[in-house]
Design a protein around this motif. Structure first.
Motif, PDB file in Angstrom:
ATOM      1  N   ARG A 130      46.082  -7.928 -32.226  1.00 21.72           N
ATOM      2  CA  ARG A 130      46.283  -7.771 -31.119  1.00 21.72           C
ATOM      3  C   ARG A 130      44.910  -9.167 -31.025  1.00 21.72           C
ATOM      4  O   ARG A 130      44.945 -10.124 -31.962  1.00 21.72           O
ATOM      5  CB  ARG A 130      44.671  -6.607 -31.184  1.00 21.72           C
ATOM      6  CG  ARG A 130      45.309  -5.204 -30.855  1.00 21.72           C
ATOM      7  CD  ARG A 130      44.753  -3.923 -30.992  1.00 21.72           C
ATOM      8  NE  ARG A 130      44.496  -3.658 -32.040  1.00 21.72           N
ATOM      9  CZ  ARG A 130      43.649  -2.772 -32.303  1.00 21.72           C
ATOM     10  NH1 ARG A 130      43.056  -1.528 -31.685  1.00 21.72           N
ATOM     11  NH2 ARG A 130      43.175  -2.283 -33.689  1.00 21.72           N
ATOM     12  N   VAL A 131      44.485  -9.637 -29.792  1.00 16.33           N
ATOM     13  CA  VAL A 131      43.443 -10.312 -29.943  1.00 16.33           C
ATOM     14  C   VAL A 131      42.249 -10.700 -30.462  1.00 16.33           C
ATOM     15  O   VAL A 131      41.333  -8.956 -30.567  1.00 16.33           O
ATOM     16  CB  VAL A 131      43.546 -10.546 -28.166  1.00 16.33           C
ATOM     17  CG1 VAL A 131      44.309 -11.234 -27.444  1.00 16.33           C
ATOM     18  CG2 VAL A 131      42.450  -9.279 -27.246  1.00 16.33           C
ATOM     19  N   PRO A 132      41.192 -11.678 -30.666  1.00 22.70           N
ATOM     20  CA  PRO A 132      40.452 -11.464 -31.148  1.00 22.70           C
ATOM     21  C   PRO A 132      39.053 -11.312 -30.587  1.00 22.70           C
ATOM     22  O   PRO A 132      39.389 -11.842 -30.062  1.00 22.70           O
ATOM     23  CB  PRO A 132      40.709 -13.006 -32.371  1.00 22.70           C
ATOM     24  CG  PRO A 132      41.618 -14.082 -31.106  1.00 22.70           C
ATOM     25  CD  PRO A 132      42.435 -12.964 -30.602  1.00 22.70           C
ATOM     26  N   PHE A 334      37.832  -3.838 -26.319  1.00 20.10           N
ATOM     27  CA  PHE A 334      36.772  -3.275 -27.097  1.00 20.10           C
ATOM     28  C   PHE A 334      37.819  -2.216 -27.505  1.00 20.10           C
ATOM     29  O   PHE A 334      37.002  -1.608 -28.433  1.00 20.10           O
ATOM     30  CB  PHE A 334      36.934  -1.470 -25.657  1.00 20.10           C
ATOM     31  CG  PHE A 334      35.318  -2.993 -25.193  1.00 20.10           C
ATOM     32  CD1 PHE A 334      34.361  -3.992 -24.761  1.00 20.10           C
ATOM     33  CD2 PHE A 334      35.387  -3.158 -23.039  1.00 20.10           C
ATOM     34  CE1 PHE A 334      34.083  -4.185 -24.215  1.00 20.10           C
ATOM     35  CE2 PHE A 334      35.076  -4.363 -22.569  1.00 20.10           C
ATOM     36  CZ  PHE A 334      33.539  -4.902 -23.152  1.00 20.10           C
ATOM     37  N   ALA A 335      38.708  -1.722 -27.738  1.00 17.27           N
ATOM     38  CA  ALA A 335      40.019  -1.296 -29.175  1.00 17.27           C
ATOM     39  C   ALA A 335      39.116  -1.890 -29.839  1.00 17.27           C
ATOM     40  O   ALA A 335      39.399  -0.889 -30.759  1.00 17.27           O
ATOM     41  CB  ALA A 335      41.016  -1.308 -27.982  1.00 17.27           C
ATOM     42  N   LEU A 336      39.348  -3.004 -30.374  1.00 18.43           N
ATOM     43  CA  LEU A 336      39.063  -3.696 -31.347  1.00 18.43           C
ATOM     44  C   LEU A 336      37.984  -3.161 -31.921  1.00 18.43           C
ATOM     45  O   LEU A 336      37.484  -3.255 -32.830  1.00 18.43           O
ATOM     46  CB  LEU A 336      39.219  -4.773 -30.946  1.00 18.43           C
ATOM     47  CG  LEU A 336      39.145  -6.053 -32.351  1.00 18.43           C
ATOM     48  CD1 LEU A 336      40.501  -5.602 -34.106  1.00 18.43           C
ATOM     49  CD2 LEU A 336      39.948  -7.557 -32.761  1.00 18.43           C
ATOM     50  N   GLU A 337      36.875  -4.074 -31.039  1.00 18.72           N
ATOM     51  CA  GLU A 337      35.624  -3.795 -31.646  1.00 18.72           C
ATOM     52  C   GLU A 337      35.521  -1.996 -31.942  1.00 18.72           C
ATOM     53  O   GLU A 337      34.277  -2.141 -32.846  1.00 18.72           O
ATOM     54  CB  GLU A 337      34.234  -3.914 -30.467  1.00 18.72           C
ATOM     55  CG  GLU A 337      34.492  -5.366 -29.595  1.00 18.72           C
ATOM     56  CD  GLU A 337      33.865  -5.515 -28.640  1.00 18.72           C
ATOM     57  OE1 GLU A 337      33.355  -5.040 -28.069  1.00 18.72           O
ATOM     58  OE2 GLU A 337      33.527  -7.016 -28.542  1.00 18.72           O
ATOM     59  N   GLN A 338      36.188  -0.784 -31.285  1.00 27.56           N
ATOM     60  CA  GLN A 338      35.718   0.275 -31.362  1.00 27.56           C
ATOM     61  C   GLN A 338      36.509   0.751 -33.208  1.00 27.56           C
ATOM     62  O   GLN A 338      36.381   1.939 -33.344  1.00 27.56           O
ATOM     63  CB  GLN A 338      35.885   0.871 -30.396  1.00 27.56           C
ATOM     64  CG  GLN A 338      35.192   0.628 -28.825  1.00 27.56           C
ATOM     65  CD  GLN A 338      33.783   1.075 -29.448  1.00 27.56           C
ATOM     66  OE1 GLN A 338      33.291   2.379 -29.523  1.00 27.56           O
ATOM     67  NE2 GLN A 338      32.696   0.000 -29.550  1.00 27.56           N
ATOM     68  N   ARG A 339      37.401  -0.049 -33.086  1.00 32.25           N
ATOM     69  CA  ARG A 339      37.952  -0.194 -34.609  1.00 32.25           C
ATOM     70  C   ARG A 339      38.773   1.323 -34.396  1.00 32.25           C
ATOM     71  O   ARG A 339      38.950   2.279 -34.981  1.00 32.25           O
ATOM     72  CB  ARG A 339      37.252   0.709 -35.262  1.00 32.25           C
ATOM     73  CG  ARG A 339      36.157  -1.099 -35.897  1.00 32.25           C
ATOM     74  CD  ARG A 339      35.498  -0.379 -37.285  1.00 32.25           C
ATOM     75  NE  ARG A 339      35.354  -2.308 -37.820  1.00 32.25           N
ATOM     76  CZ  ARG A 339      33.842  -1.821 -37.792  1.00 32.25           C
ATOM     77  NH1 ARG A 339      33.310  -1.593 -36.634  1.00 32.25           N
ATOM     78  NH2 ARG A 339      33.380  -3.621 -37.921  1.00 32.25           N
ATOM     79  N   LEU A 340      39.618   1.265 -33.011  1.00 32.23           N
ATOM     80  CA  LEU A 340      40.354   2.405 -32.567  1.00 32.23           C
ATOM     81  C   LEU A 340      41.633   2.205 -33.835  1.00 32.23           C
ATOM     82  O   LEU A 340      42.400   1.048 -34.085  1.00 32.23           O
ATOM     83  CB  LEU A 340      41.270   2.204 -30.922  1.00 32.23           C
ATOM     84  CG  LEU A 340      39.569   2.924 -30.670  1.00 32.23           C
ATOM     85  CD1 LEU A 340      39.703   2.532 -28.877  1.00 32.23           C
ATOM     86  CD2 LEU A 340      39.186   3.855 -30.298  1.00 32.23           C
ATOM     87  N   ARG A 372      33.272   1.539 -21.559  1.00 36.56           N
ATOM     88  CA  ARG A 372      32.808   3.501 -21.407  1.00 36.56           C
ATOM     89  C   ARG A 372      34.320   3.787 -21.228  1.00 36.56           C
ATOM     90  O   ARG A 372      34.468   5.233 -21.710  1.00 36.56           O
ATOM     91  CB  ARG A 372      32.658   3.585 -19.456  1.00 36.56           C
ATOM     92  CG  ARG A 372      32.163   5.381 -19.802  1.00 36.56           C
ATOM     93  CD  ARG A 372      32.020   6.094 -18.027  1.00 36.56           C
ATOM     94  NE  ARG A 372      32.079   7.336 -18.431  1.00 36.56           N
ATOM     95  CZ  ARG A 372      32.864   7.471 -17.499  1.00 36.56           C
ATOM     96  NH1 ARG A 372      34.384   7.330 -17.890  1.00 36.56           N
ATOM     97  NH2 ARG A 372      32.681   8.756 -17.801  1.00 36.56           N
ATOM     98  N   ALA A 373      35.812   3.896 -19.915  1.00 36.26           N
ATOM     99  CA  ALA A 373      36.931   4.067 -20.416  1.00 36.26           C
ATOM    100  C   ALA A 373      37.879   4.530 -22.143  1.00 36.26           C
ATOM    101  O   ALA A 373      38.305   4.898 -22.250  1.00 36.26           O
ATOM    102  CB  ALA A 373      38.116   3.648 -19.408  1.00 36.26           C
ATOM    103  N   VAL A 374      37.612   3.319 -22.940  1.00 34.30           N
ATOM    104  CA  VAL A 374      38.295   2.694 -24.086  1.00 34.30           C
ATOM    105  C   VAL A 374      37.032   3.298 -24.774  1.00 34.30           C
ATOM    106  O   VAL A 374      37.632   4.482 -26.501  1.00 34.30           O
ATOM    107  CB  VAL A 374      37.827   1.583 -24.355  1.00 34.30           C
ATOM    108  CG1 VAL A 374      38.129   1.399 -26.019  1.00 34.30           C
ATOM    109  CG2 VAL A 374      38.551   0.506 -23.808  1.00 34.30           C
ATOM    110  N   VAL A 375      35.788   3.650 -25.199  1.00 33.24           N
ATOM    111  CA  VAL A 375      34.720   4.838 -25.306  1.00 33.24           C
ATOM    112  C   VAL A 375      35.145   6.132 -25.538  1.00 33.24           C
ATOM    113  O   VAL A 375      35.008   6.889 -26.504  1.00 33.24           O
ATOM    114  CB  VAL A 375      33.349   5.008 -25.207  1.00 33.24           C
ATOM    115  CG1 VAL A 375      32.679   5.400 -25.728  1.00 33.24           C
ATOM    116  CG2 VAL A 375      33.350   2.745 -25.969  1.00 33.24           C
ATOM    117  N   LEU A 376      35.723   6.632 -24.076  1.00 32.33           N
ATOM    118  CA  LEU A 376      35.569   7.939 -23.963  1.00 32.33           C
ATOM    119  C   LEU A 376      37.257   8.952 -23.873  1.00 32.33           C
ATOM    120  O   LEU A 376      37.374   9.663 -23.639  1.00 32.33           O
ATOM    121  CB  LEU A 376      34.779   8.900 -23.234  1.00 32.33           C
ATOM    122  CG  LEU A 376      33.325   8.236 -22.757  1.00 32.33           C
ATOM    123  CD1 LEU A 376      33.844   8.763 -21.317  1.00 32.33           C
ATOM    124  CD2 LEU A 376      32.923   9.019 -23.767  1.00 32.33           C
ATOM    125  N   ALA A 377      37.815   7.193 -24.361  1.00 34.94           N
ATOM    126  CA  ALA A 377      39.782   7.464 -24.350  1.00 34.94           C
ATOM    127  C   ALA A 377      39.590   8.764 -25.146  1.00 34.94           C
ATOM    128  O   ALA A 377      39.515   8.605 -26.457  1.00 34.94           O
ATOM    129  CB  ALA A 377      40.643   6.007 -24.802  1.00 34.94           C
TER     130      ALA A 377
END
Length: 515
Positions: A130-132, A334-340, A372-377
């Motif tokens: 994924r992108v950095p 944001f998916a990377l930052e949230q460590r999904l 918001r959407a990524v956090v609540l996904a």
């Protein structure tokens, strides 16, 4: 790296032009003249084609039919749709059908290059990771500015040219369009890249403190000045000073700013002598500065000193091509930052919804909505249900308690609801059985949809009578939108107007019943 691109277009001239562009980019072009032959070629070379460049209006199998066939076969090759219409209706329908990106004819080599590059990035994403995450240090280059629209590409080209000199720049545009990011990219590409980049939001500073914050003050210069303060100009010495919302500067401070620009020196409050500074000035505003000059709120001499190289950054609603690219970039970051644990994708319905919305807060609002959407996904894919605030702000959406979202009588831009096989642009996905139920229900509720083939005497009706009735129905069904009516009837607008005249139908009264 050389990739293989499939071009599907019924126009031989267009195929030749696209082939030349693709080959100049170092790729190989495969050609098909309609959707059916394109599908056959794709299946023969399955696994070899990296990107599909697809025209929408073609004989035998058009672009929408091709997209449906590709989806049924589970082929996930990125598709870039070509459209001769830049309207939001066409854009949303293309995204709903699963297109990765779209280009408006005639496409420029630069725009095509961006579209193909972004599609190839998608193809290689799994192998490359994924992108950095964007640097938090504030260092931003032009490669970090995500864009696919011709308008924004022109902005970046101007900004790159301006970066090679110390010319004063004014970035014009609405709040949230990315003025500061462009300013940082200019700094990064200039000879001052390793020097300070200092930002000042002129509209957020109390008027009585603006002068002190910009130019500094000596200890004891005024009540409360208990220690010396250097000021933003001194902090940016040797680098770049970014003055955001410069139109909000008080007139008395504008005089001192003019001297700083003209003579390269500032007057610190309480100091006996002026101080020399070497600062590259980039200003930004969401106001019409020339109008501010006319109204006496901005000095004319300062305006002409600052506005040497103006760059107007268009609002996001004026560059819809950027939305899909921005959405994917924000989702991955944001998916990377949230460590999904797994990467997130975006459904075609959600992408169409986000493309249809006008984003009054521009990129900043889009970024926050994706965050918001990524956090609540809850799943591996973001859908329309993950953007309830956006859906409720588009005319035609209704929030339902159980099913999530339904459509009112019209969709975005007043688009009427089509039949179940041509669902509105951002309608939730249905199974084949659900589509059939919807179709039958629509038939039960709208028996007038049926056009009789025989008259009361049991004889086949004249073709002209049936045609007139069908045209009247189409006008009523599509609420007088002539382009939509002509397109759905499969005729040109000029032909449609001629038939209206022949049948005595008033185009200004499309809902009148047949005489």
């Amino acid at each position: 790296m050389t990739s293989q691109i499939l071009v599907i277009d019924d126009d031989p001239v267009q195929r030749r032009l696209l082939t030349n562009m693709i080959e100049r980019l170092g790729h190989i072009a495969h050609l098909a003249d309609n959707g059916r032959s394109g599908l056959e070629l794709l299946e023969r070379k399955r696994g070899l084609i990296s990107v599909i460049l697809l025209d929408l209006m073609m004989p035998e199998m058009n672009g929408h039919g091709f997209l449906e066939a590709v989806a049924e076969r589970g082929i996930d090759t990125p598709v870039i749709v070509q459209t001769g219409q830049g309207g939001i209706e066409t854009v949303v329908l293309a995204m709903q059908a699963g297109a990765f990106d779209f280009v408006v004819k005639p496409v420029s080599p630069e725009r095509l290059s961006v579209a193909i590059t972004n599609a190839l990035k998608l193809e290689h994403r799994d192998s490359k990771g994924r992108v950095p995450k964007r640097s938090r240090s504030g260092s931003v280059g032009f490669d970090d500015v995500v864009s696919a629209s011709p308008a924004m590409i022109r902005v970046l080209d101007l900004a790159r040219r301006a970066a090679q000199s110390n010319i004063p720049i004014v970035l014009e545009g609405e709040s949230g369009v990315g003025k500061e990011m462009v300013a940082r990219a200019i700094q990064h590409a200039s000879e001052r890249a390793n020097k300070p980049f200092v930002t000042v939001n002129c509209g957020a500073i109390p008027h009585n403190l603006v002068e002190s914050i910009l130019f500094g003050h000596e200890k004891g210069a005024f009540t409360g000045a208990t220690e010396k303060h250097s000021g933003k100009f001194a902090d940016a010495d040797g680098g770049t000073l970014f003055l955001d919302e410069i139109g909000d500067l008080p007139l008395e401070v504008q005089v001192k700013l003019l001297r700083a620009v003209q003579q390269g020196e500032i007057e610190t409050i309480g100091a006996r002598h002026p101080q020399k500074v070497n600062v590259r000035l980039i200003s930004a505003t969401n106001k019409d500065l020339i109008n501010e000059v006319r109204e006496g709120r901005f000095r004319e001499d300062l305006y002409y000193r600052l506005n040497v190289f103006p760059i107007a950054i268009p609002a996001l609603r004026r560059r819809k091509e950027d939305i899909p690219v921005l959405v994917r970039t924000f989702v991955e970051r944001f998916a990377l930052e949230q460590r999904l644990s797994a990467s997130l994708s975006v459904s075609s319905g959600a992408m169409a919804l986000l493309t249809a919305y006008d984003w009054p807060g521009n990129i900043r609002q889009l970024e926050n909505a994706i965050f918001r959407a990524v956090v609540l996904a809850e799943g591996a894919e973001l859908t329309v249900k993950d953007f309830p605030q956006i859906a409720t702000q588009i005319p035609g959406y209704v929030v339902a308690e159980k099913s999530g979202f339904t459509w009112e009588e019209t969709g975005p831009s007043g688009l009427p609801i089509a039949d179940a096989d041509h669902l509105p642009p951002v309608y939730p996905h249905f199974s084949a059985a659900e589509k059939a139920d919807t179709r039958h229900a629509a038939a039960d509720q709208h028996p007038e949809n049926a056009i009789a083939s025989v008259d009361d005497g049991g004889n086949v009706r004249k073709l002209a009578d049936v045609e007139e009735e069908l045209i009247r129905f189409a006008l009523k069904f599509y609420r007088g939108q002539m382009s939509q009516v002509a397109r759905k009837l499969g005729i040109g607008r000029s032909t449609l107007y001629r038939k209206l005249k022949d049948y005595g139908i008033n185009p200004d009264d499309p809902f009148s019943e047949a005489a």
